[in-house]
Design a protein around this motif. Sequence first.
Motif, mmCIF file in Angstrom:
data_model
loop_
_atom_site.group_PDB
_atom_site.id
_atom_site.type_symbol
_atom_site.label_atom_id
_atom_site.label_comp_id
_atom_site.label_asym_id
_atom_site.label_seq_id
_atom_site.Cartn_x
_atom_site.Cartn_y
_atom_site.Cartn_z
ATOM 1 N N SER A 69 0.831 -1.205 0.000
ATOM 2 C CA SER A 69 0.000 0.000 0.000
ATOM 3 C C SER A 69 0.864 1.253 0.000
ATOM 4 O O SER A 69 0.574 2.224 -0.694
ATOM 5 C CB SER A 69 -0.923 0.020 1.221
ATOM 6 N N VAL A 115 -8.379 -8.999 -6.296
ATOM 7 C CA VAL A 115 -8.836 -8.248 -5.123
ATOM 8 C C VAL A 115 -7.890 -7.085 -4.845
ATOM 9 O O VAL A 115 -8.327 -5.962 -4.580
ATOM 10 C CB VAL A 115 -8.967 -9.175 -3.893
ATOM 11 N N TYR A 116 -6.592 -7.334 -4.908
ATOM 12 C CA TYR A 116 -5.621 -6.259 -4.676
ATOM 13 C C TYR A 116 -5.793 -5.156 -5.713
ATOM 14 O O TYR A 116 -5.768 -3.968 -5.375
ATOM 15 C CB TYR A 116 -4.195 -6.809 -4.706
ATOM 16 N N TYR A 129 -8.480 -4.399 -7.317
ATOM 17 C CA TYR A 129 -9.739 -3.720 -7.036
ATOM 18 C C TYR A 129 -9.626 -2.793 -5.827
ATOM 19 O O TYR A 129 -10.052 -1.651 -5.863
ATOM 20 C CB TYR A 129 -10.834 -4.760 -6.803
ATOM 21 N N ARG A 130 -9.024 -3.278 -4.758
ATOM 22 C CA ARG A 130 -9.012 -2.508 -3.507
ATOM 23 C C ARG A 130 -7.934 -1.458 -3.439
ATOM 24 O O ARG A 130 -8.124 -0.441 -2.792
ATOM 25 C CB ARG A 130 -8.865 -3.459 -2.330
ATOM 26 N N ARG A 131 -6.801 -1.681 -4.051
ATOM 27 C CA ARG A 131 -5.687 -0.737 -3.908
ATOM 28 C C ARG A 131 -5.334 -0.031 -5.214
ATOM 29 O O ARG A 131 -5.297 1.172 -5.274
ATOM 30 C CB ARG A 131 -4.442 -1.440 -3.373
ATOM 31 N N ASP A 173 -8.416 2.116 -7.145
ATOM 32 C CA ASP A 173 -8.861 3.361 -6.522
ATOM 33 C C ASP A 173 -7.731 4.383 -6.465
ATOM 34 O O ASP A 173 -7.970 5.575 -6.525
ATOM 35 C CB ASP A 173 -9.499 3.127 -5.145
ATOM 36 N N ARG A 211 -12.880 5.350 -7.784
ATOM 37 C CA ARG A 211 -13.271 5.386 -6.380
ATOM 38 C C ARG A 211 -14.024 4.106 -6.054
ATOM 39 O O ARG A 211 -15.089 3.849 -6.610
ATOM 40 C CB ARG A 211 -14.129 6.606 -6.080
ATOM 41 N N VAL A 212 -13.442 3.312 -5.189
ATOM 42 C CA VAL A 212 -14.040 2.042 -4.788
ATOM 43 C C VAL A 212 -14.720 2.274 -3.447
ATOM 44 O O VAL A 212 -14.081 2.664 -2.483
ATOM 45 C CB VAL A 212 -12.978 0.936 -4.681
ATOM 46 N N ARG A 213 -16.009 2.038 -3.385
ATOM 47 C CA ARG A 213 -16.747 2.234 -2.142
ATOM 48 C C ARG A 213 -16.792 0.926 -1.368
ATOM 49 O O ARG A 213 -17.094 -0.122 -1.903
ATOM 50 C CB ARG A 213 -18.170 2.683 -2.450
ATOM 51 N N ARG A 214 -16.502 1.050 -0.111
ATOM 52 C CA ARG A 214 -16.597 -0.105 0.773
ATOM 53 C C ARG A 214 -16.755 0.407 2.196
ATOM 54 O O ARG A 214 -16.402 1.542 2.515
ATOM 55 C CB ARG A 214 -15.387 -1.009 0.641
ATOM 56 N N ARG A 233 -9.297 1.410 5.239
ATOM 57 C CA ARG A 233 -8.105 0.871 4.551
ATOM 58 C C ARG A 233 -7.083 0.443 5.531
ATOM 59 O O ARG A 233 -6.515 0.899 6.317
ATOM 60 C CB ARG A 233 -7.514 1.925 3.637
#
Length: 142
Positions: free
Chosen positions: A61, A122-123, A125-127, A130, A135-138, A142
């Motif tokens: 990250s 997943v990585y 998508y999440r890191r 965005d 902008r990934v909403r969750r 983080r």
Amino acid sequence: MAIKNAAKAKTQGQRVADSRAMEVAARVGLCARGVIYVLVGLLAVRIGFGGDSGGKEADRSGAVRAIGEQPFGRVLLWALVVGLAAMALWRLPEAVFGQATAGGDKWTRRLGSLGLAVFYTVYLYRRGADRAGWRVRRNAPR
């Protein structure tokens, strides 16, 4: 008829898995992964020598964040997004057809390839996505 169609689909799938495009995807993905590891190492060395890390963490990250803060960082992040997508894409045929190494058709290797494909997706998508501007909403922080 169904068996013949299934065999034909498997043959075509193996052709795609062994194609030049898949080889290029694998190389691009490995390069992207290597860039992230080099940046993590550089951040760790910088933090270890007491340099100003700017609050960055020496992990994936932190490496992605460091890239995003550079000039042309968004372009570099998009390149990493493409590379990580290529890495995930490369792992999927390995999960379906087995790896191109001795013993690559064992279920443990296939499961490992599937796990890596899911991890990179997943990585990404999440890191990666965005950071590159999506902008990934969750709900989870983080």
